[in-house]
Design a protein around this motif. Structure first.
Motif, PDB file in Angstrom:
ATOM      1  N   ILE A  63       0.852  -1.188   0.000  1.00  0.00           N
ATOM      2  CA  ILE A  63       0.000   0.000   0.000  1.00  0.00           C
ATOM      3  C   ILE A  63       0.891   1.241   0.000  1.00  0.00           C
ATOM      4  N   LEU A  65       0.877   5.247  -0.098  1.00  0.00           N
ATOM      5  CA  LEU A  65       0.047   6.428   0.113  1.00  0.00           C
ATOM      6  C   LEU A  65       0.919   7.668  -0.007  1.00  0.00           C
ATOM      7  N   VAL A  74       2.238   1.278   4.195  1.00  0.00           N
ATOM      8  CA  VAL A  74       1.547   0.809   5.395  1.00  0.00           C
ATOM      9  C   VAL A  74       1.986  -0.621   5.686  1.00  0.00           C
ATOM     10  N   GLU A 111      -8.305  -4.535   5.188  1.00  0.00           N
ATOM     11  CA  GLU A 111      -9.254  -3.886   6.108  1.00  0.00           C
ATOM     12  C   GLU A 111      -9.150  -4.472   7.511  1.00  0.00           C
ATOM     13  N   THR A 114      -5.464  -3.307   8.889  1.00  0.00           N
ATOM     14  CA  THR A 114      -5.096  -1.886   8.945  1.00  0.00           C
ATOM     15  C   THR A 114      -6.289  -0.952   9.112  1.00  0.00           C
ATOM     16  N   ILE A 116      -8.053   0.012   6.588  1.00  0.00           N
ATOM     17  CA  ILE A 116      -8.174   0.742   5.325  1.00  0.00           C
ATOM     18  C   ILE A 116      -9.099  -0.032   4.383  1.00  0.00           C
ATOM     19  N   SER A 117     -10.107   0.660   3.839  1.00  0.00           N
ATOM     20  CA  SER A 117     -11.022   0.043   2.874  1.00  0.00           C
ATOM     21  C   SER A 117     -10.556   0.371   1.460  1.00  0.00           C
ATOM     22  N   LEU A 118     -10.266  -0.659   0.689  1.00  0.00           N
ATOM     23  CA  LEU A 118      -9.790  -0.479  -0.679  1.00  0.00           C
ATOM     24  C   LEU A 118     -10.840  -0.947  -1.672  1.00  0.00           C
ATOM     25  N   TYR A 154      -1.434  -1.187  -4.238  1.00  0.00           N
ATOM     26  CA  TYR A 154      -2.468  -0.139  -4.207  1.00  0.00           C
ATOM     27  C   TYR A 154      -1.767   1.198  -4.025  1.00  0.00           C
ATOM     28  N   VAL A 158      -3.532  10.798   0.130  1.00  0.00           N
ATOM     29  CA  VAL A 158      -4.306  11.084   1.336  1.00  0.00           C
ATOM     30  C   VAL A 158      -3.765  12.334   2.018  1.00  0.00           C
ATOM     31  N   VAL A 162      -4.501  11.400   7.743  1.00  0.00           N
ATOM     32  CA  VAL A 162      -4.720   9.961   7.573  1.00  0.00           C
ATOM     33  C   VAL A 162      -3.461   9.187   7.946  1.00  0.00           C
ATOM     34  N   LEU A 166      -3.074   6.478  11.174  1.00  0.00           N
ATOM     35  CA  LEU A 166      -2.715   5.077  10.976  1.00  0.00           C
ATOM     36  C   LEU A 166      -1.569   4.647  11.880  1.00  0.00           C
TER      37      LEU A 166
END
Length: 217
Positions: A63, A65, A74, A111, A114, A116-118, A154, A158, A162, A166
Motif C-alpha cells: 500500500i 500512500l 503501510v 481492512e 489496517t 483501510i477500505s480499498l 495499491y 491522502v 490519515v 494510521l
C-alpha cells in the motif's frame, strides 16, 4: 505436481506414497498439514527431498500512500513465534474456501489488519507481471513449504491526518489471535527496515515494472 507444468506430468519423477504426519484444524477446516512425500527421480531412481509443510496460497498488498510530497507504505507489526521476533510485514493473509477470490481476499485482509477500505478495481497484481512459466506467484520457501503468494499494489493520495491516524493503530481479529500494530514508513527507507520477504519481493516487482514501463513511475 500433477499440473501441466508439474514434475509428475513431465515424466521426470514418480510419486510412490504420502505419509501424513500432522494436521492443524482451523475450526472445521484443515489449516496446516505436515506430510512426507516419497518421490523418485525417474532417471536415477533416487528419492528427492519431499518433507512438506502445506499451508496453501496467500496474498499480500503493498500500500503506497502519497501525502505532502512523500510516498509512505503501510505495514503491520506482529509477533512471529517461529522466528521469535516482531516483524514488520505487508498486510497479508491466507486464501479461504476454494482459493479463487484472490483480489477479494487481499482487500479483506487489508481492512482487517489496517482498517483501510480499498476498492478491488484499484488493485494491481504485481505477480501477474512475472512470466507465465513461474505460475505468476512467488514461493518464499519452496524447499519445505507449498505456500504461493500473490502480491498486489495499491496507490492512493491522502491527507497528512490519515497518515498520522494510521501510525500505531491496533488492529487484527482478536479471536484469531491477531495482535497487530500498524506502522507507516517512508517508501524510500522501506527496503532497509524489514526482512519480510513479501515486502522485499513486492518492492523488487514494483521497481522492475516501472523500469520496464509496465507501471507509471
Amino acid at each position: 505436481m500433477q499440473s501441466n507444468s508439474g514434475v509428475l506430468s513431465q515424466g521426470q519423477m514418480s510419486l510412490k506414497q504420502i505419509h501424513i504426519q500432522g494436521i492443524d484444524m482451523f475450526g472445521s477446516n484443515v489449516g496446516f498439514l505436515k506430510f512426507k512425500a516419497d518421490v523418485l527421480d525417474n532417471e536415477t531412481g533416487k528419492k528427492v527431498p519431499g518433507i512438506v509443510f502445506s499451508r496453501g496460497p496467500a496474498v499480500a498488498v503493498l500500500i503506497l500512500l502519497k501525502s505532502s510530497g512523500e510516498d509512505y507504505v503501510v505495514l503491520t507489526e506482529q509477533a512471529r513465534v517461529p522466528v521469535g521476533r516482531l516483524i514488520l510485514e505487508l498486510p497479508a493473509g491466507m486464501l479461504d474456501g476454494d482459493g479463487t477470490d484472490i483480489v477479494g481476499t487481499a482487500v479483506r485482509e487489508v481492512e482487517e489488519e489496517t482498517g483501510i477500505s480499498l476498492n478491488s478495481a484499484d488493485m494491481v497484481n504485481l505477480t501477474a507481471f512475472l512470466d507465465p512459466s513461474t505460475g505468476c506467484k512467488i514461493f518464499p520457501s519452496a524447499g519445505g513449504c507449498d505456500e504461493e503468494i500473490s502480491l498486489f499494489l495499491y496507490k492512493g493520495q491522502v491527507d497528512q491526518g490519515v497518515i498520522d491516524a494510521l501510525r500505531g493503530k491496533e488492529m487484527g481479529l482478536r479471536d484469531h489471535g491477531e495482535l497487530i500494530k500498524v506502522h507507516v514508513v517512508p517508501y524510500r527507507k522501506l527496503w532497509r527496515m524489514t526482512a519480510d520477504s513479501k515486502v522485499l519481493s513486492a518492492v523488487a516487482l514494483y521497481e522492475m515494472a516501472i523500469r520496464d514501463g509496465l507501471l507509471p513511475s
